[in-house]
Design an enzyme around this catalytic site. Structure first.
Site, short mmCIF file in Angstrom:
data_model
loop_
_atom_site.label_atom_id
_atom_site.label_comp_id
_atom_site.label_asym_id
_atom_site.label_seq_id
_atom_site.Cartn_x
_atom_site.Cartn_y
_atom_site.Cartn_z
N CYS A 121 -4.45 3.45 -90.03
CA CYS A 121 -5.43 2.85 -90.96
C CYS A 121 -5.27 1.33 -90.91
CB CYS A 121 -5.19 3.37 -92.38
SG CYS A 121 -6.14 2.47 -93.62
N THR A 158 -17.21 1.80 -92.98
CA THR A 158 -16.62 1.75 -91.63
C THR A 158 -15.10 1.89 -91.66
OG1 THR A 158 -16.56 -0.67 -91.68
CG2 THR A 158 -18.49 0.36 -90.66
N HIS A 204 -10.45 3.34 -95.92
CA HIS A 204 -9.45 3.02 -96.95
C HIS A 204 -10.25 2.33 -98.05
CE1 HIS A 204 -5.18 1.42 -98.00
NE2 HIS A 204 -6.00 0.96 -98.96
N HIS A 226 -12.09 0.22 -100.52
CA HIS A 226 -12.09 -1.24 -100.67
C HIS A 226 -13.32 -1.67 -101.45
CE1 HIS A 226 -14.01 -0.17 -96.85
NE2 HIS A 226 -14.83 -1.19 -97.04
P1 5GP Z 1 -17.19 -1.26 -95.01
O1 5GP Z 1 -18.34 -1.35 -94.06
O2 5GP Z 1 -16.24 -0.14 -94.64
O3 5GP Z 1 -17.62 -1.20 -96.45
O4 5GP Z 1 -16.43 -2.63 -94.91
C1 5GP Z 1 -15.39 -2.88 -94.03
C2 5GP Z 1 -15.19 -4.37 -94.01
O5 5GP Z 1 -13.93 -4.64 -93.43
C3 5GP Z 1 -16.23 -5.13 -93.17
O6 5GP Z 1 -16.89 -6.09 -93.99
C4 5GP Z 1 -15.41 -5.77 -92.06
O7 5GP Z 1 -15.86 -7.05 -91.70
C5 5GP Z 1 -14.01 -5.81 -92.66
N1 5GP Z 1 -12.92 -5.72 -91.69
C6 5GP Z 1 -12.80 -4.80 -90.69
N2 5GP Z 1 -11.67 -5.01 -89.99
C7 5GP Z 1 -11.07 -6.09 -90.57
C8 5GP Z 1 -9.86 -6.79 -90.28
O8 5GP Z 1 -9.10 -6.47 -89.37
N3 5GP Z 1 -9.56 -7.85 -91.07
C9 5GP Z 1 -10.37 -8.24 -92.09
N4 5GP Z 1 -9.98 -9.31 -92.81
N5 5GP Z 1 -11.51 -7.60 -92.40
C10 5GP Z 1 -11.87 -6.54 -91.65
ZN ZN Z 2 -5.03 2.99 -95.50
#
Ligand code: 5GP
Ligand code: ZN
Length: 112
Positions: A3, A93, A96, A98
């Protein structure tokens, strides 16, 4: 467990920290969608909103205690948006839980 956010919390993957306490870790999104775009995550691995239960909801409560402090520290006195994407239809994406803390400009009314 493979993760990416658990690795960020452990420090195995570098991140730009915004806030940290016993329950949560907040760091700047790598691909910011707004001038301020911070991710606030529980230190326990919870896969998504669907994984919140009576046993772990303290993490969510603590995250929402932290969010106003983080927003104030980031200068978001004019307002901000908090978003969590849950599952495929919401384009989650990273699996975990967030919370996206977004602000720094006027955000669009339309959210979906
Ligand atoms: P989701 O689409 O799951 O709601 O948001 C995932 C977020 O995590 C995205 O905005 C993406 O830019 C961010 N993200 C993905 N991988 C990383 C990483 O390795 N470091 C940081 N700081 N943000 C990440
Ligand atoms: Zn996790």
């Amino acid at each position: 467990m493979d993760c990416i956010f658990c690795k960020i919390i452990k420090g195995d993957i570098p991140s730009k920290v915004a806030y940290e306490d016993e329950y949560c870790y907040a760091f700047h999104d790598i691909n910011p969608q707004t001038p301020t775009h911070i991710l606030v995550v529980p230190k326990e691995h919870i896969p998504s909103c669907d994984g919140i239960s009576a046993e772990n909801s303290i993490y969510v409560a603590k995250i929402f205690e932290a969010i106003p402090k983080i927003a104030a520290a980031e200068g978001l006195a004019n307002g901000y948006r908090v978003i969590t994407n849950c599952g495929d239809d919401a384009c989650q994406t990273v699996k975990h839980l967030h919370f996206h803390l977004m602000g720094g400009r006027k955000l669009p009314e339309n959210m979906g």
